[in-house]
Scaffold this motif. Structure first.
Motif, PDB file in Angstrom:
ATOM      1  N   LEU A 290      19.236  30.893  -1.233  1.00 19.14           N
ATOM      2  CA  LEU A 290      18.219  30.096  -0.547  1.00 19.14           C
ATOM      3  C   LEU A 290      18.777  28.738  -0.120  1.00 19.14           C
ATOM      4  CD1 LEU A 290      15.118  30.879  -2.810  1.00 19.14           C
ATOM      5  CD2 LEU A 290      15.642  31.814  -0.545  1.00 19.14           C
ATOM      6  N   ALA A 291      19.618  28.123  -0.974  1.00 14.74           N
ATOM      7  CA  ALA A 291      20.217  26.841  -0.615  1.00 14.74           C
ATOM      8  C   ALA A 291      21.127  26.986   0.595  1.00 14.74           C
ATOM      9  CB  ALA A 291      20.990  26.273  -1.799  1.00 14.74           C
ATOM     10  N   ASP A 292      21.881  28.072   0.656  1.00 19.09           N
ATOM     11  CA  ASP A 292      22.753  28.301   1.812  1.00 19.09           C
ATOM     12  C   ASP A 292      21.933  28.535   3.072  1.00 19.09           C
ATOM     13  OD1 ASP A 292      25.392  28.809   3.033  1.00 19.09           O
ATOM     14  OD2 ASP A 292      24.661  30.877   3.198  1.00 19.09           O
ATOM     15  N   LEU A 293      20.815  29.254   2.929  1.00 21.65           N
ATOM     16  CA  LEU A 293      19.927  29.444   4.074  1.00 21.65           C
ATOM     17  C   LEU A 293      19.405  28.100   4.571  1.00 21.65           C
ATOM     18  CD1 LEU A 293      18.228  31.187   5.998  1.00 21.65           C
ATOM     19  CD2 LEU A 293      16.535  31.409   4.156  1.00 21.65           C
ATOM     20  N   GLY A 294      19.001  27.223   3.622  1.00 21.39           N
ATOM     21  CA  GLY A 294      18.539  25.899   4.007  1.00 21.39           C
ATOM     22  C   GLY A 294      19.635  25.066   4.648  1.00 21.39           C
ATOM     23  N   ALA A 295      20.857  25.172   4.118  1.00 23.03           N
ATOM     24  CA  ALA A 295      21.975  24.407   4.665  1.00 23.03           C
ATOM     25  C   ALA A 295      22.250  24.795   6.115  1.00 23.03           C
ATOM     26  CB  ALA A 295      23.223  24.629   3.810  1.00 23.03           C
ATOM     27  N   ARG A 296      22.034  26.063   6.441  1.00 22.12           N
ATOM     28  CA  ARG A 296      22.318  26.530   7.799  1.00 22.12           C
ATOM     29  C   ARG A 296      21.198  26.248   8.783  1.00 22.12           C
ATOM     30  NH1 ARG A 296      22.385  31.582   8.658  1.00 22.12           N
ATOM     31  NH2 ARG A 296      21.679  32.437   6.664  1.00 22.12           N
ATOM     32  N   THR A 297      19.958  26.091   8.283  1.00 24.73           N
ATOM     33  CA  THR A 297      18.807  26.098   9.191  1.00 24.73           C
ATOM     34  C   THR A 297      17.987  24.818   9.192  1.00 24.73           C
ATOM     35  OG1 THR A 297      17.434  27.145   7.468  1.00 24.73           O
ATOM     36  CG2 THR A 297      18.582  28.610   8.997  1.00 24.73           C
ATOM     37  N   LEU A 298      18.099  23.958   8.170  1.00 25.37           N
ATOM     38  CA  LEU A 298      17.235  22.776   8.108  1.00 25.37           C
ATOM     39  C   LEU A 298      17.529  21.793   9.233  1.00 25.37           C
ATOM     40  CD1 LEU A 298      17.046  22.051   4.265  1.00 25.37           C
ATOM     41  CD2 LEU A 298      15.261  22.982   5.749  1.00 25.37           C
ATOM     42  N   VAL A 299      18.794  21.646   9.608  1.00 26.76           N
ATOM     43  CA  VAL A 299      19.168  20.746  10.700  1.00 26.76           C
ATOM     44  C   VAL A 299      19.603  21.591  11.892  1.00 26.76           C
ATOM     45  CG1 VAL A 299      20.710  18.897  11.435  1.00 26.76           C
ATOM     46  CG2 VAL A 299      19.893  18.976   9.072  1.00 26.76           C
ATOM     47  N   PRO A 300      18.906  21.508  13.028  1.00 27.06           N
ATOM     48  CA  PRO A 300      19.264  22.334  14.186  1.00 27.06           C
ATOM     49  C   PRO A 300      20.693  22.055  14.670  1.00 27.06           C
ATOM     50  CG  PRO A 300      17.087  21.355  14.469  1.00 27.06           C
ATOM     51  CD  PRO A 300      17.694  20.703  13.275  1.00 27.06           C
ATOM     52  N   MET A 301      21.415  23.116  14.956  1.00 22.19           N
ATOM     53  CA  MET A 301      22.767  23.052  15.515  1.00 22.19           C
ATOM     54  C   MET A 301      23.751  22.295  14.622  1.00 22.19           C
ATOM     55  SD  MET A 301      22.151  24.811  18.123  1.00 22.19           S
ATOM     56  CE  MET A 301      23.741  24.708  18.950  1.00 22.19           C
ATOM     57  N   ALA A 302      23.487  22.259  13.326  1.00 21.25           N
ATOM     58  CA  ALA A 302      24.393  21.602  12.383  1.00 21.25           C
ATOM     59  C   ALA A 302      24.243  22.277  11.035  1.00 21.25           C
ATOM     60  CB  ALA A 302      24.102  20.112  12.277  1.00 21.25           C
ATOM     61  N   GLU A 303      25.205  21.994  10.148  1.00 17.33           N
ATOM     62  CA  GLU A 303      25.167  22.603   8.820  1.00 17.33           C
ATOM     63  C   GLU A 303      25.276  21.528   7.755  1.00 17.33           C
ATOM     64  OE1 GLU A 303      27.821  25.690   6.138  1.00 17.33           O
ATOM     65  OE2 GLU A 303      27.379  26.175   8.240  1.00 17.33           O
ATOM     66  N   MET A 304      24.324  21.518   6.836  1.00 17.32           N
ATOM     67  CA  MET A 304      24.324  20.559   5.737  1.00 17.32           C
ATOM     68  C   MET A 304      25.230  21.057   4.612  1.00 17.32           C
ATOM     69  SD  MET A 304      20.235  19.748   5.512  1.00 17.32           S
ATOM     70  CE  MET A 304      20.467  18.576   4.176  1.00 17.32           C
ATOM     71  N   PRO A 305      25.834  20.156   3.849  1.00 12.82           N
ATOM     72  CA  PRO A 305      26.609  20.579   2.678  1.00 12.82           C
ATOM     73  C   PRO A 305      25.695  21.197   1.624  1.00 12.82           C
ATOM     74  CG  PRO A 305      27.130  18.313   3.318  1.00 12.82           C
ATOM     75  CD  PRO A 305      25.914  18.706   4.079  1.00 12.82           C
ATOM     76  N   ILE A 306      26.053  22.373   1.156  1.00 15.33           N
ATOM     77  CA  ILE A 306      25.209  23.064   0.191  1.00 15.33           C
ATOM     78  C   ILE A 306      25.189  22.339  -1.152  1.00 15.33           C
ATOM     79  CG2 ILE A 306      27.034  24.605  -0.620  1.00 15.33           C
ATOM     80  CD1 ILE A 306      24.923  26.819  -0.737  1.00 15.33           C
ATOM     81  N   GLY A 307      26.306  21.690  -1.505  1.00 11.01           N
ATOM     82  CA  GLY A 307      26.337  20.932  -2.744  1.00 11.01           C
ATOM     83  C   GLY A 307      25.358  19.770  -2.739  1.00 11.01           C
ATOM     84  N   MET A 308      25.106  19.196  -1.577  1.00 10.13           N
ATOM     85  CA  MET A 308      24.140  18.108  -1.461  1.00 10.13           C
ATOM     86  C   MET A 308      22.730  18.615  -1.731  1.00 10.13           C
ATOM     87  SD  MET A 308      23.457  15.590   1.783  1.00 10.13           S
ATOM     88  CE  MET A 308      22.779  16.919   2.786  1.00 10.13           C
ATOM     89  N   LEU A 309      22.398  19.799  -1.233  1.00 13.88           N
ATOM     90  CA  LEU A 309      21.067  20.355  -1.450  1.00 13.88           C
ATOM     91  C   LEU A 309      20.828  20.669  -2.925  1.00 13.88           C
ATOM     92  CD1 LEU A 309      20.587  22.790   1.585  1.00 13.88           C
ATOM     93  CD2 LEU A 309      19.545  20.553   1.213  1.00 13.88           C
ATOM     94  N   THR A 310      21.814  21.289  -3.581  1.00 18.89           N
ATOM     95  CA  THR A 310      21.627  21.615  -5.000  1.00 18.89           C
ATOM     96  C   THR A 310      21.547  20.345  -5.844  1.00 18.89           C
ATOM     97  OG1 THR A 310      24.032  21.848  -5.305  1.00 18.89           O
ATOM     98  CG2 THR A 310      22.781  23.838  -4.783  1.00 18.89           C
ATOM     99  N   ALA A 311      22.268  19.288  -5.454  1.00 23.05           N
ATOM    100  CA  ALA A 311      22.186  18.020  -6.189  1.00 23.05           C
ATOM    101  C   ALA A 311      20.823  17.367  -6.006  1.00 23.05           C
ATOM    102  CB  ALA A 311      23.292  17.079  -5.732  1.00 23.05           C
ATOM    103  N   LEU A 312      20.245  17.483  -4.810  1.00 17.52           N
ATOM    104  CA  LEU A 312      18.913  16.918  -4.571  1.00 17.52           C
ATOM    105  C   LEU A 312      17.863  17.604  -5.436  1.00 17.52           C
ATOM    106  CD1 LEU A 312      18.906  16.492  -0.674  1.00 17.52           C
ATOM    107  CD2 LEU A 312      18.910  14.681  -2.398  1.00 17.52           C
ATOM    108  N   VAL A 313      18.059  18.892  -5.718  1.00 17.72           N
ATOM    109  CA  VAL A 313      17.145  19.613  -6.604  1.00 17.72           C
ATOM    110  C   VAL A 313      17.489  19.355  -8.064  1.00 17.72           C
ATOM    111  CG1 VAL A 313      16.364  21.896  -7.327  1.00 17.72           C
ATOM    112  CG2 VAL A 313      16.688  21.411  -4.900  1.00 17.72           C
TER     113      VAL A 313
END
Length: 333
Positions: A290-313
């Protein structure tokens, strides 16, 4: 969780610049094993997109998530507290330093395994340092554990900064990848290297499940029941370094998966470690998918670092867990 994991895999595989319905994703999977129950992707590039880009990336998310969650479960069991986690106590940063050495100096003495081997070795060294320094009077002190982990993370951060300074532009970009964590560019080659390592780690965790249950009764009781506590800890530390080293080698630093998932599973299922290994592996795989899905889709035409998302949680969860543990123990004094 198994059903949720399968559903998240189907949704993640179908989500992106090229949208593919879940039934077509499942149809593509079934077609590759000779079952023609569901339609294949209708888009001309659909099947190639799934099998070249998305499926290997999702497979890496499942493997890395399971490995990190089970390593966190083992850490919590052998240290006897819910605050232990590979990232918190420095294993991930140690492993990233080992990988950074391989990148900057172009080391190839283990061939394609060089980065993974160095990440594993550095992670093991960091684990042994933290374990040795957190022991006092035959017990592991939780405060010393966390503080030692902070120190190891600081040293690891300094080493990564030094390697970034010494490396060329390409090496610096790769080191930044380790620090942020990402599954971008994952291919089947990485999957086939990571899968057997994670499988060995999971098998070892299952094999040690009963002894970890006895260790939860206390070191003295475990010894009276025939458990060689120190040998068990050393072997399990080796297993944790194996799991984390394999994960960090290809995905970079992904924090807090090993803290959040095992603790939640223990709250729901109780203390028995054999079912907890299964639950933690599924939970970690689900979270990282789910975090990887969010990393790919939360920001249009860009990819967020997955480690940043898991750290935010995981960061807020760690603060809550720290406060909860302190209240239960009546303070650290």
């Amino acid at each position: 969780m198994s059903i949720a994991l399968v559903a998240s895999i189907l949704v993640s595989a179908g989500t992106g610049q090229l949208e593919i319905p879940p039934q077509e994703v499942l149809g593509s999977l079934l077609h590759h094993i000779g079952i023609d129950w569901l339609p294949a992707p209708t888009h001309a590039a659909g099947d190639a997109t799934l099998w070249t880009i998305r499926f290997p990336r999702i497979a890496m998310a499942v493997l890395v998530g399971a490995g990190l969650a089970v390593s966190g479960l083992i850490m919590q069991a052998i240290f006897g507290n819910p605050l232990a986690e590979p990232g918190v106590i420095g294993i991930s940063s140690g492993a990233a330093v080992g990988a950074g050495l391989s990148i900057v100096f172009g080391l190839t003495f283990f061939g394609q395994w060089t980065t993974a081997v160095l990440a594993f070795a550095a992670g093991l060294i960091a684990t042994l340092v933290v374990y040795g320094m957190s022991r006092a009077d035959g017990k592991t002190e939780v405060v010393t554990l966390v503080l030692t982990g902070i120190a190891v993370n600081a040293i690891g951060g300094a080493a990564i900064a030094l390697l970034t300074f010494l490396g060329d532009t390409q090496s610096r970009e790769q080191i930044v990848f380790w620090q942020l964590g990402s599954l971008q560019g994952s291919g089947w080659a990485q999957v086939w290297i990571t899968a057997p390592v994670i499988a060995v780690g999971l098998f070892a965790a299952y094999a040690a499940g009963r002894k970890l249950d006895l260790l939860a009764l206390g070191e003295r009781n475990a010894r009276h029941l025939g458990v060689n506590v120190e040998l068990l800890r050393i072997v399990m530390i080796f297993v944790v370094a194996l799991l984390v080293g394999a994960s960090v080698a290809f995905a970079g630093i992904i924090s807090f998966v090993g803290l959040v998932i095992p603790h939640l599973m223990r709250m729901v299922m109780g203390p028995a470690h054999i079912p907890l290994v299964t639950a933690s592996a599924l939970g970690g795989a689900l979270l990282l998918t789910l975090a990887d899905l969010g990393a790919r889709t939360l920001v249009p035409m860009a990819e967020m670092p997955i480690g940043m998302l898991t750290a935010l949680v995981g960061g807020p969860f760690f603060f809550w867990l720290l406060r909860r543990t302190r209240k239960r123990s009546g303070g650290w004094g």
